[in-house]
Write a protein that holds these residues in place. Structure first.
Motif, PDB file in Angstrom:
ATOM      1  N   ASP A   1       1.016  -1.464  -0.054  1.00 14.29           N
ATOM      2  CA  ASP A   1       0.201  -0.034  -0.050  1.00 14.29           C
ATOM      3  C   ASP A   1       0.782   1.270   0.124  1.00 14.29           C
TER       4      ASP A   1
ATOM      5  N   LYS B   1      -5.784  -0.827  -7.498  1.00 15.53           N
ATOM      6  CA  LYS B   1      -7.090  -1.591  -7.209  1.00 15.53           C
ATOM      7  C   LYS B   1      -7.914  -1.072  -6.081  1.00 15.53           C
ATOM      8  N   ASN B   2      -7.347  -0.769  -4.957  1.00 17.12           N
ATOM      9  CA  ASN B   2      -7.942  -0.356  -3.855  1.00 17.12           C
ATOM     10  C   ASN B   2      -8.244   1.296  -3.705  1.00 17.12           C
TER      11      ASN B   2
ATOM     12  N   ARG C   1      -6.254   3.447  -3.473  1.00 19.29           N
ATOM     13  CA  ARG C   1      -5.227   4.246  -3.012  1.00 19.29           C
ATOM     14  C   ARG C   1      -4.106   4.723  -4.027  1.00 19.29           C
TER      15      ARG C   1
END
Ligand code: NAD
Length: 368
Positions: A68, A275-276, A278
């Motif tokens: 992340d 994809k998330n 962020r």
């Protein structure tokens, strides 16, 4: 749901020393706030060259693409100065920025009241200052073609080309508008539309993105030379400034120095959303590996700790936890806790890197 993931790359010189204090805050968050990160640690820079013969191993690069967020300490040092260009420690950092396509460089200029005397400007101009410069990082005159030194007639000419596509301008303006929504909702875009066509396009595209996608964000435009003047005249008029690579290089250094020491300055470089949702992100202090003080426990860990706070806010949507860390830093400074780089000419007794970490952890405890 899985834990948020963080790749830590302490690097060289004071990098591991300042990162050790961030690790203590991460442990504190797990123990006292129940916020657990999946942390992995790896090598970058000179230490990676020593082990693998390259400043960034492919497996480290692959890991950086998966997590992340990446948090980096610093790279480089005199031991590596004579290495060939391709394996210099800085190449590891450049590879990360390039392959993660980190096109928006965020440089906050935040002045803690307790350090307002450190600025070269008057105290009331900088006290409480909190602005964010978003600099386009992968385009513009530093990369445009044609470039080079050519012979024309009987003399040489040096040529660089400022070039921006609509999509390059659009994506960095989105980064700035997203940022503004997490702050005071105001963006000022800076270019030289009065003399440069790239500036005319810049202005048009930023305005269009705002009108179509971010109508709630206040947008103004300013010529970059006036922007430089306004930054030293009354910087508190700004919230987020978005600008191109060249102007951003100059304006962000100018804004950073409003606030005092290099040991205090965090940064982030953001790329496209994953994809998330962020953005790809690399957080790092602005300072280097400071070989002159490495290994002596003198380094100020605040720039690295504030870089982690930026990660909390911009990669993990943990604005309240970011506030908590920043307030803890503010409190220790207000209490007069200082590493050597923050001592005024009158002197005093500085704390060590760990001493500053201890004080920040105590302030975090007190915040609960
Ligand atoms: P530097 O930022 O490492 O140090 C400049 C001065 O600021 C030094 O006197 C140093 O002691 C002081 N300083 C820096 N960070 C500090 C901190 N956290 N606490 C207290 N004092 C601090 O810049 P430099 O001396 O020009 O470069 C040293 C090495 O770092 C070089 O190899 C250079 O290539 C590398 N470098 C790396 C990065 C990076 O990793 N992003 C950035 C700049 C320089």
């Amino acid at each position: 749901m899985s834990n948020p993931s963080l790749l830590i790359l302490p690097g060289d010189g004071i990098g591991p020393e300042v990162m050790a204090e961030v690790r203590r805050i991460i442990d504190w968050m797990a123990a006292r706030r129940g916020i657990v990160f999946d942390v992995s640690e790896d090598l970058v820079g000179g230490c990676a060259y020593d082990k693998y013969g390259t400043p960034l191993h492919d497996k480290t690069m692959a890991k950086a693409q998966e997590v992340d967020a990446v948090l980096l300490g610093a790279v480089g040092g005199p031991k590596y100065d004579s290495l060939p260009f391709a394996v210099k420690p800085e190449r590891g950092l450049l590879r990360l920025r390039k392959e993660m396509d980190l096109y928006a460089n965020l440089r906050p200029a935040q002045c803690f009241d307790a350090l307002a005397d450190f600025s070269s400007l008057k105290k009331d101009v900088v006290a409480g200052l909190d602005i964010m410069i978003v600099r386009e990082l992968t385009g513009g005159v530093y990369f445009g073609e044609p470039r080079g030194i050519f012979t024309e007639g009987n003399e040489r000419v040096g040529i660089n080309t400022q070039r921006y596509s609509e999509s390059e301008i659009a994506r960095v303006s989105r980064s700035a508008f997203e940022m503004a929504r997490k702050r005071r909702n105001k963006v000022c875009s800076m270019e030289k539309a009065n003399v440069m066509e790239s500036g005319v396009l810049w202005r048009e595209v930023v305005q269009k993105i705002r009108d179509e996608e971010y109508p709630d964000v206040e947008l103004s435009h300013m010529y970059a030379d006036n922007g430089a003047m306004q930054l030293v005249r009354w910087p508190k008029q700004f919230d987020v400034i978005v600008t191109d690579n060249l102007f951003g290089d100059i304006l962000s250094d100018c804004a950073a120095m409003l606030t005092g020491s290099l040991g205090m300055l965090p940064s982030a470089s953001l790329g496209a959303p994953m994809k998330n949702g962020r953005p790809k992100a690399l957080y790092e202090p602005v300072h280097g590996s400071a070989p002159d003080i490495a290994g002596q426990g003198k380094a100020n860990p605040i720039a690295c700790i504030l870089s982690f706070a930026m990660a909390l806010r911009y990669s993990f949507d943990m604005g309240a936890e970011a506030d908590r860390v920043e307030k803890a830093v503010e409190k220790v400074l207000a209490d007069g806790v200082r590493t050597a780089d923050l001592m005024g000419p009158e002197g005093g007794s500085p704390v060590s890197t760990t001493g500053m970490g201890d004080a920040i952890l105590a302030a975090l405890d007190a915040s609960l």
